[in-house]
Design a protein around this motif. Sequence first.
Motif: not given
Length: 190
Positions: A31-36, A134-138, A175-178
């Motif tokens: 749940e802490a990951l930002r899935w692409t 992606r993760s913030r290293g958590l 949370g906006a992405r390119p």
Amino acid sequence: MRLFAAVFPPSDAVGELAHALVPLGRLPGAEALRWTGRDTWHFTLAFYGEADEEETADLTARLARAARRCAPVPLRLGGGGRFGDRALWAGLAPDSGRTGLMRLARSATAAGRRAGLVPEEDRPRFRPHLTVARSRGLVDLRPYVDELQCFQGSLWTAGELVLVHSVPPPGGVPGARPRYEALERWALEG
């Protein structure tokens, strides 16, 4: 414009990978990951950064020539890896056309260098991958990589080179992405 050259897998290959990622969503920390998004999955062949209209026109002509010289590449998604604990990626199966994709990446990089967009000394090692989270290293990504090791998709053929414009996300939107827009596509003809 912020530009890069890429190969996008077909929808069948993307669907297989998406299916393989479902169990990863149940691992601790998922749940802490930002899935692409599936629509963003691609192999970056060369990154060019910011380019004006003149540089883009020159690059476009050079990439068209590169595509004419490179043959279609048989590929199979498989396995995965990580960049530290910042990014989780899916890779290529060992039996796929890694050499052909590397040749295409070298040609795309050379086109950028000749167009003045890639410095001569900038020669990063090409590691074919599709970033899936992606993760913030958590989050410790090692269990995710272990899960992906069993994944092997079906064989498909990369038949086109794509010049992509990376449109930055709107500022101030959490949370906006390119967004990626294909500027040009060329069939691989080699």
